[in-house]
Design an enzyme around this catalytic site. Structure first.
Site, PDB file in Angstrom:
ATOM      1  N   LYS A   1       0.815  -1.219   0.000  1.00 47.38           N
ATOM      2  CA  LYS A   1       0.000   0.000   0.000  1.00 47.38           C
ATOM      3  C   LYS A   1       0.853   1.275   0.000  1.00 47.38           C
ATOM      4  O   LYS A   1       0.456   2.283  -0.575  1.00 47.38           O
ATOM      5  CB  LYS A   1      -0.955   0.001   1.202  1.00 47.38           C
ATOM      6  CG  LYS A   1      -2.083  -1.026   1.057  1.00 47.38           C
ATOM      7  CD  LYS A   1      -3.057  -0.947   2.211  1.00 47.38           C
ATOM      8  CE  LYS A   1      -4.146  -1.994   2.064  1.00 47.38           C
ATOM      9  NZ  LYS A   1      -5.149  -1.916   3.128  1.00 47.38           N
TER      10      LYS A   1
ATOM     11  N   THR B   1       3.539   1.713  20.145  1.00 51.43           N
ATOM     12  CA  THR B   1       4.666   2.628  19.906  1.00 51.43           C
ATOM     13  C   THR B   1       4.080   4.036  19.874  1.00 51.43           C
ATOM     14  O   THR B   1       3.523   4.489  18.862  1.00 51.43           O
ATOM     15  CB  THR B   1       5.351   2.303  18.557  1.00 51.43           C
ATOM     16  OG1 THR B   1       5.611   0.902  18.509  1.00 51.43           O
ATOM     17  CG2 THR B   1       6.630   3.082  18.361  1.00 51.43           C
TER      18      THR B   1
HETATM   19  P1  NDP Z   1       0.061  -2.614  10.176  1.00 49.51           P
HETATM   20  O1  NDP Z   1       1.054  -3.709  10.225  1.00 49.51           O
HETATM   21  O2  NDP Z   1       0.277  -1.460   9.275  1.00 49.51           O
HETATM   22  O3  NDP Z   1      -0.090  -1.990  11.662  1.00 49.51           O
HETATM   23  C1  NDP Z   1      -0.239  -2.818  12.774  1.00 49.51           C
HETATM   24  C2  NDP Z   1      -0.586  -1.996  14.012  1.00 49.51           C
HETATM   25  O4  NDP Z   1      -0.950  -2.918  15.060  1.00 49.51           O
HETATM   26  C3  NDP Z   1       0.557  -1.153  14.558  1.00 49.51           C
HETATM   27  O5  NDP Z   1       0.035   0.028  15.108  1.00 49.51           O
HETATM   28  C4  NDP Z   1       1.144  -2.068  15.662  1.00 49.51           C
HETATM   29  O6  NDP Z   1       1.747  -1.340  16.718  1.00 49.51           O
HETATM   30  C5  NDP Z   1      -0.112  -2.678  16.189  1.00 49.51           C
HETATM   31  N1  NDP Z   1       0.057  -3.993  16.854  1.00 49.51           N
HETATM   32  C6  NDP Z   1       0.459  -5.157  16.284  1.00 49.51           C
HETATM   33  N2  NDP Z   1       0.423  -6.151  17.198  1.00 49.51           N
HETATM   34  C7  NDP Z   1      -0.010  -5.606  18.348  1.00 49.51           C
HETATM   35  C8  NDP Z   1      -0.252  -6.115  19.654  1.00 49.51           C
HETATM   36  N3  NDP Z   1      -0.053  -7.407  19.943  1.00 49.51           N
HETATM   37  N4  NDP Z   1      -0.709  -5.279  20.608  1.00 49.51           N
HETATM   38  C9  NDP Z   1      -0.930  -3.972  20.330  1.00 49.51           C
HETATM   39  N5  NDP Z   1      -0.701  -3.421  19.104  1.00 49.51           N
HETATM   40  C10 NDP Z   1      -0.248  -4.233  18.143  1.00 49.51           C
HETATM   41  O7  NDP Z   1      -1.343  -3.334   9.888  1.00 49.51           O
HETATM   42  P2  NDP Z   1      -2.612  -2.708   9.162  1.00 49.51           P
HETATM   43  O8  NDP Z   1      -2.851  -1.365   9.736  1.00 49.51           O
HETATM   44  O9  NDP Z   1      -2.466  -2.839   7.693  1.00 49.51           O
HETATM   45  O10 NDP Z   1      -3.778  -3.731   9.579  1.00 49.51           O
HETATM   46  C11 NDP Z   1      -4.341  -3.691  10.877  1.00 49.51           C
HETATM   47  C12 NDP Z   1      -5.552  -4.606  10.933  1.00 49.51           C
HETATM   48  O11 NDP Z   1      -6.585  -4.100  10.088  1.00 49.51           O
HETATM   49  C13 NDP Z   1      -5.308  -6.036  10.486  1.00 49.51           C
HETATM   50  O12 NDP Z   1      -6.013  -6.897  11.356  1.00 49.51           O
HETATM   51  C14 NDP Z   1      -5.915  -6.096   9.097  1.00 49.51           C
HETATM   52  O13 NDP Z   1      -6.362  -7.391   8.762  1.00 49.51           O
HETATM   53  C15 NDP Z   1      -7.086  -5.144   9.257  1.00 49.51           C
HETATM   54  N6  NDP Z   1      -7.569  -4.547   8.007  1.00 49.51           N
HETATM   55  C16 NDP Z   1      -8.886  -4.746   7.674  1.00 49.51           C
HETATM   56  C17 NDP Z   1      -9.410  -4.192   6.526  1.00 49.51           C
HETATM   57  C18 NDP Z   1     -10.844  -4.423   6.178  1.00 49.51           C
HETATM   58  O14 NDP Z   1     -11.260  -4.105   5.058  1.00 49.51           O
HETATM   59  N7  NDP Z   1     -11.655  -4.936   7.097  1.00 49.51           N
HETATM   60  C19 NDP Z   1      -8.574  -3.378   5.621  1.00 49.51           C
HETATM   61  C20 NDP Z   1      -7.218  -3.189   6.092  1.00 49.51           C
HETATM   62  C21 NDP Z   1      -6.745  -3.768   7.232  1.00 49.51           C
HETATM   63  P3  NDP Z   1       3.286  -0.810  16.592  1.00 49.51           P
HETATM   64  O15 NDP Z   1       3.219   0.450  15.786  1.00 49.51           O
HETATM   65  O16 NDP Z   1       3.662  -0.575  17.998  1.00 49.51           O
HETATM   66  O17 NDP Z   1       4.060  -1.901  15.922  1.00 49.51           O
END
Ligand code: NDP
Length: 273
Positions: free
Chosen positions: A66, A153
């Site tokens: 993306k 973070t």
């Molecule tokens: P990214 O990898 O870009 O971001 C992940 C985020 O989750 C970061 O802020 C990270 O924090 C945080 N994170 C990961 N693991 C944990 C944890 N165990 N505890 C707390 N925070 C955590 O992912 P996306 O933003 O692309 O996707 C996020 C979710 O949205 C996914 O589940 C994806 O499937 C869903 N999604 C759904 C869509 C839909 O159409 N329904 C469309 C797009 C996404 P840090 O910054 O600290 O690493």
């Protein structure tokens, strides 16, 4: 001639997008094909150009491309710029135009399908990754009284809130800063549910009348939703409606016609058990 569209990502074998766009095309009587294309970072731009040269009219983009798709675009819509990520491309007169409909789809699902208005409400977004970034502008456009972004973070949450500060009242904070706060809408935009993990969120943020919304779909009752339910939260939803609504927005952008989404959401929704 049949117009060609595709989803590009890796992995994409699990994607529901071909089925969703196939249904949209049938119901709107549009002569299109929609396929999936798996690629790598090295081949990403080549694959896009090849698809366009073969008559491609537009593409959906999913993880992990993306952000790369934004770099490749020659024109970027405002909300894609704020998100720093594109989930849809349109090929127009030699240009590659990028937009991001993830957040629009989320807001549409919450307001139109679930019937919960964001205006004047306190909204919490957990996470500051790509999906959270895409949600900020569409959420703020609905004029919540406050939008808080909490992330593991903290620097990412603060940077995101700062970038969006001209659009409304938005605050970035750490998970621990949520102690004592309550919200009308709590959106889990972390990827924790993909690994069946629980994002750190204090119980106090939920009230029985809150909406707990997990962006992940097809995973049933995630740890986040299970926590909300155990606290008596009545309104629970996963990201299935968001998925269909963002696809409908992309379809409208490409084809000029908005498909009906309700039947498809009903068909795709899995019970939150
Ligand atoms: P990214 O990898 O870009 O971001 C992940 C985020 O989750 C970061 O802020 C990270 O924090 C945080 N994170 C990961 N693991 C944990 C944890 N165990 N505890 C707390 N925070 C955590 O992912 P996306 O933003 O692309 O996707 C996020 C979710 O949205 C996914 O589940 C994806 O499937 C869903 N999604 C759904 C869509 C839909 O159409 N329904 C469309 C797009 C996404 P840090 O910054 O600290 O690493």
């Amino acid at each position: 001639m049949t117009d060609k569209y595709a989803l590009i990502g890796s992995p994409i074998y699990h994607s529901k997008s071909p089925m969703i766009h196939g249904e949209f095309a049938r119901s709107c009587e549009q002569d299109i094909t929609y396929t999936t294309i798996e690629t790598s970072h090295e081949d990403f731009s080549r694959t896009i150009f090849r698809f366009r040269e073969s008559g491609g009219r537009g593409m959906n983009v999913t993880a992990p491309f993306k952000v790369t798709a934004m770099d490749l675009a020659t024109e970027r819509c405002k909300r894609a710029e704020l998100a720093g990520a594109a989930n849809t491309l349109k090929f127009v007169d030699g240009n590659i135009v990028a937009d991001n409909f993830d957040g629009v789809g989320l807001v549409r699902d919450i307001e139109s399908n679930l019937g919960i208005k964001l205006s004047g409400r306190r909204v919490l977004i957990l996470g500051a990754g790509g999906a959270a970034r895409g949600a900020i502008q569409p959420c703020l456009e609905r004029a919540p009284c406050e939008l808080m972004i909490a992330n593991r973070t903290i620097a990412k949450a603060v940077a995101l809130a700062t970038a969006a500060s001209a659009l409304g009242r938005v605050v970035g904070c750490s998970d621990s800063a949520l102690a004592g706060e309550r919200f009308d809408v709590i959106i889990n935009a972390t990827s924790a549910s993909l690994r069946n993990e629980q994002p750190a969120v204090p119980a106090c943020v939920f009230t029985p009348d809150s909406l707990a919304y997990d962006l992940v779909y097809g995973k049933g009752l995630t740890p986040f939703l299970a926590m909300a339910r155990s606290l008596g939260v009545k309104h629970l939803a996963d990201g299935c409606g968001m998925l269909v609504e963002q696809a409908a927005e992309a379809f409208l952008w490409w084809r000029g016609v908005r498909p009906d989404t309700r039947c498809l959401i009903k068909k795709l929704k899995t019970p939150l058990l």
